[in-house]
Scaffold this motif. Structure first.
Motif, PDB file in Angstrom:
ATOM      1  N   LEU A  35       0.846  -1.203  -0.018  1.00 55.84           N
ATOM      2  CA  LEU A  35       0.065  -0.076  -0.175  1.00 55.84           C
ATOM      3  C   LEU A  35       1.427   1.279   0.008  1.00 55.84           C
ATOM      4  O   LEU A  35       0.227   2.246  -0.437  1.00 55.84           O
ATOM      5  N   GLY A  36       1.597   1.261   0.608  1.00 52.77           N
ATOM      6  CA  GLY A  36       3.110   1.950   0.707  1.00 52.77           C
ATOM      7  C   GLY A  36       3.330   2.815  -0.229  1.00 52.77           C
ATOM      8  O   GLY A  36       3.656   3.574  -1.152  1.00 52.77           O
ATOM      9  N   GLN A  37       3.823   1.832  -1.261  1.00 47.64           N
ATOM     10  CA  GLN A  37       4.256   1.259  -2.007  1.00 47.64           C
ATOM     11  C   GLN A  37       3.368   1.981  -3.599  1.00 47.64           C
ATOM     12  O   GLN A  37       3.656   2.452  -4.563  1.00 47.64           O
TER      13      GLN A  37
ATOM     14  N   ALA B  20       3.658   4.701  -6.298  1.00 47.83           N
ATOM     15  CA  ALA B  20       3.205   4.506  -8.181  1.00 47.83           C
ATOM     16  C   ALA B  20       2.470   4.838  -8.152  1.00 47.83           C
ATOM     17  O   ALA B  20       2.355   4.995 -10.252  1.00 47.83           O
ATOM     18  N   GLU B  21       2.084   5.791  -8.244  1.00 47.64           N
ATOM     19  CA  GLU B  21       0.495   6.115  -8.885  1.00 47.64           C
ATOM     20  C   GLU B  21       0.875   6.873  -9.901  1.00 47.64           C
ATOM     21  O   GLU B  21      -0.224   7.198 -10.882  1.00 47.64           O
TER      22      GLU B  21
ATOM     23  N   LEU C 196       2.942   0.566 -10.892  1.00 47.77           N
ATOM     24  CA  LEU C 196       1.589   0.504  -9.870  1.00 47.77           C
ATOM     25  C   LEU C 196       1.518  -0.816 -10.725  1.00 47.77           C
ATOM     26  O   LEU C 196       1.116  -1.914  -9.520  1.00 47.77           O
ATOM     27  N   ARG C 197       1.226  -2.050 -12.129  1.00 50.91           N
ATOM     28  CA  ARG C 197       0.953  -2.681 -12.606  1.00 50.91           C
ATOM     29  C   ARG C 197       2.203  -4.134 -11.612  1.00 50.91           C
ATOM     30  O   ARG C 197       1.226  -5.553 -10.950  1.00 50.91           O
ATOM     31  N   GLU C 198       2.745  -4.251 -11.187  1.00 50.40           N
ATOM     32  CA  GLU C 198       4.044  -4.811 -10.524  1.00 50.40           C
ATOM     33  C   GLU C 198       3.963  -4.771  -8.947  1.00 50.40           C
ATOM     34  O   GLU C 198       3.688  -5.897  -8.734  1.00 50.40           O
TER      35      GLU C 198
END
Length: 93
Positions: A67-69, A73-74, A80-82
């Motif tokens: 969730l932090g990532q 990554a937004e 975001l896919r990763e």
């Protein structure tokens, strides 16, 4: 769908009272926990379960990290896919 974490104690066939073992929470309950949407009683049960279940505690920590990532990554669709794939693997365990 309930996750079978298997870390709440020995196999019931080995003489452990099955009522003493807790079922692992399903994916929606884990999500509600991470989103702080559980009532006081549910929260208490979840925290007790996480204190006893290493697999669920590890999954919750990994999901918190993801969730932090997601926030970072937004603006990077590939990242975001990763991150989403990592979360899916944790939930599908």
């Amino acid at each position: 769908m309930s996750m079978d974490c298997g870390t709440n104690g020995p196999d019931p066939k080995e003489g452990v009272n099955p009522e003493a073992m807790e079922n692992c929470p399903d994916e929606m309950t884990l999500a509600a926990y991470l989103d702080a949407r559980l009532d006081a009683q549910e929260l208490s049960r979840m925290e007790l379960h996480l204190a006893r279940c290493e697999k669920c505690a590890k999954s919750v920590q990994e999901l918190r990290d993801i969730l932090g990532q997601v926030e970072l990554a937004e603006e990077d669709p590939a990242l975001l896919r990763e991150v989403a794939e990592r979360a899916k693997k944790i939930i599908d365990r």
